[in-house]
Write a protein that holds these residues in place. Structure first.
Motif, PDB file in Angstrom:
ATOM      1  N   THR A  51       3.897  -0.327  -8.990  1.00 40.22           N
ATOM      2  CA  THR A  51       2.601   0.341  -8.834  1.00 40.22           C
ATOM      3  C   THR A  51       2.626   1.724  -9.489  1.00 40.22           C
ATOM      4  O   THR A  51       3.687   2.238  -9.854  1.00 40.22           O
ATOM      5  N   SER A  52       1.458   2.308  -9.596  1.00 43.01           N
ATOM      6  CA  SER A  52       1.344   3.576 -10.319  1.00 43.01           C
ATOM      7  C   SER A  52       2.160   4.689  -9.664  1.00 43.01           C
ATOM      8  O   SER A  52       2.713   5.554 -10.355  1.00 43.01           O
ATOM      9  N   ASP A  98      -1.228  -1.797 -16.178  1.00 43.96           N
ATOM     10  CA  ASP A  98      -2.301  -2.295 -15.326  1.00 43.96           C
ATOM     11  C   ASP A  98      -3.210  -1.112 -15.029  1.00 43.96           C
ATOM     12  O   ASP A  98      -2.815  -0.183 -14.325  1.00 43.96           O
ATOM     13  N   SER A 100      -6.188  -1.245 -13.538  1.00 44.58           N
ATOM     14  CA  SER A 100      -7.177  -1.524 -12.501  1.00 44.58           C
ATOM     15  C   SER A 100      -7.102  -0.485 -11.382  1.00 44.58           C
ATOM     16  O   SER A 100      -6.055   0.146 -11.176  1.00 44.58           O
ATOM     17  N   PRO A 101      -8.204  -0.328 -10.646  1.00 44.53           N
ATOM     18  CA  PRO A 101      -8.215   0.651  -9.537  1.00 44.53           C
ATOM     19  C   PRO A 101      -7.196   0.326  -8.445  1.00 44.53           C
ATOM     20  O   PRO A 101      -6.832   1.211  -7.674  1.00 44.53           O
ATOM     21  N   SER A 102      -6.758  -0.922  -8.371  1.00 44.40           N
ATOM     22  CA  SER A 102      -5.815  -1.316  -7.332  1.00 44.40           C
ATOM     23  C   SER A 102      -4.368  -1.071  -7.720  1.00 44.40           C
ATOM     24  O   SER A 102      -3.456  -1.374  -6.945  1.00 44.40           O
ATOM     25  N   ALA A 103      -4.133  -0.526  -8.895  1.00 41.23           N
ATOM     26  CA  ALA A 103      -2.766  -0.377  -9.392  1.00 41.23           C
ATOM     27  C   ALA A 103      -1.909   0.568  -8.553  1.00 41.23           C
ATOM     28  O   ALA A 103      -0.687   0.569  -8.679  1.00 41.23           O
ATOM     29  N   TRP A 104      -2.519   1.379  -7.709  1.00 34.97           N
ATOM     30  CA  TRP A 104      -1.708   2.311  -6.913  1.00 34.97           C
ATOM     31  C   TRP A 104      -1.092   1.638  -5.694  1.00 34.97           C
ATOM     32  O   TRP A 104      -0.121   2.149  -5.129  1.00 34.97           O
ATOM     33  N   PHE A 105      -1.630   0.448  -5.273  1.00 36.95           N
ATOM     34  CA  PHE A 105      -1.084  -0.186  -4.084  1.00 36.95           C
ATOM     35  C   PHE A 105      -0.718  -1.643  -4.282  1.00 36.95           C
ATOM     36  O   PHE A 105      -0.124  -2.276  -3.397  1.00 36.95           O
ATOM     37  N   ARG A 106      -1.047  -2.223  -5.444  1.00 36.16           N
ATOM     38  CA  ARG A 106      -0.802  -3.645  -5.649  1.00 36.16           C
ATOM     39  C   ARG A 106      -0.214  -3.871  -7.043  1.00 36.16           C
ATOM     40  O   ARG A 106      -0.690  -3.316  -8.030  1.00 36.16           O
ATOM     41  N   GLU A 108       0.167  -6.209 -10.055  1.00 35.01           N
ATOM     42  CA  GLU A 108      -0.470  -7.350 -10.707  1.00 35.01           C
ATOM     43  C   GLU A 108       0.595  -8.301 -11.223  1.00 35.01           C
ATOM     44  O   GLU A 108       1.566  -7.880 -11.854  1.00 35.01           O
ATOM     45  N   GLU A 113      -3.832  -9.710 -17.058  1.00 34.39           N
ATOM     46  CA  GLU A 113      -4.534  -8.550 -16.522  1.00 34.39           C
ATOM     47  C   GLU A 113      -3.926  -7.237 -17.007  1.00 34.39           C
ATOM     48  O   GLU A 113      -4.391  -6.167 -16.616  1.00 34.39           O
TER      49      GLU A 113
END
Length: 127
Positions: A51-52, A98, A100-106, A108, A113
């Motif tokens: 993650t980020s 990645d 995407s906005p979810s990259a800080w907690f998930r 991919e 993607e």
């Protein structure tokens, strides 16, 4: 952002290598990073990602316990530490972002993607 993988080479089975993924751009710390690989005649496959903020990682089953991903956002670099290498790990390894906005907690897991693929680095494991 541009990503560039490096650190590949020739290693004997059971050996180790550390790949680096260097990124340009000030927004790198916002992106998750994934590693994938492609062997001759095979499709590209997801290896693992982070993650980020570096808090979470996820790995493909075939590398769990052998590969470790980490990142240093101050250096705009993500690392893939590979241990207990096997001949079947031979491939060109790529890193990508990645965004995407979810990259800080998930993390991919779909390579489709990811974006900003850089040139890969060849890893060859001899038996």
């Amino acid at each position: 952002v541009q990503l560039q993988a490096s650190g590949g080479g020739l290693v004997q089975a059971g050996g180790s290598l550390r790949l680096s993924c260097a990124a340009s751009g000030r927004t790198f710390s916002r992106y998750g990073v994934g590693w994938s690989r492609q062997a001759p005649g095979k499709e590209r496959e997801f290896v693992g990602g982070i993650t980020s903020n570096g808090a979470r990682t996820n790995y493909a089953d075939f590398v769990k316990g052998r590969f470790t991903i980490s990142r240093d956002n101050a250096k705009n670099t993500v690392y893939l530490q590979m241990s207990s290498l096997k001949p079947e790990d031979t491939a060109v390894y790529y890193c990508a972002a990645d965004t995407s906005p979810s990259a800080w907690f998930r993390v991919e897991v779909s390579i489709y993607e990811y974006h900003y693929w850089g040139q890969g680095t060849q890893v060859t494991v001899s038996s």
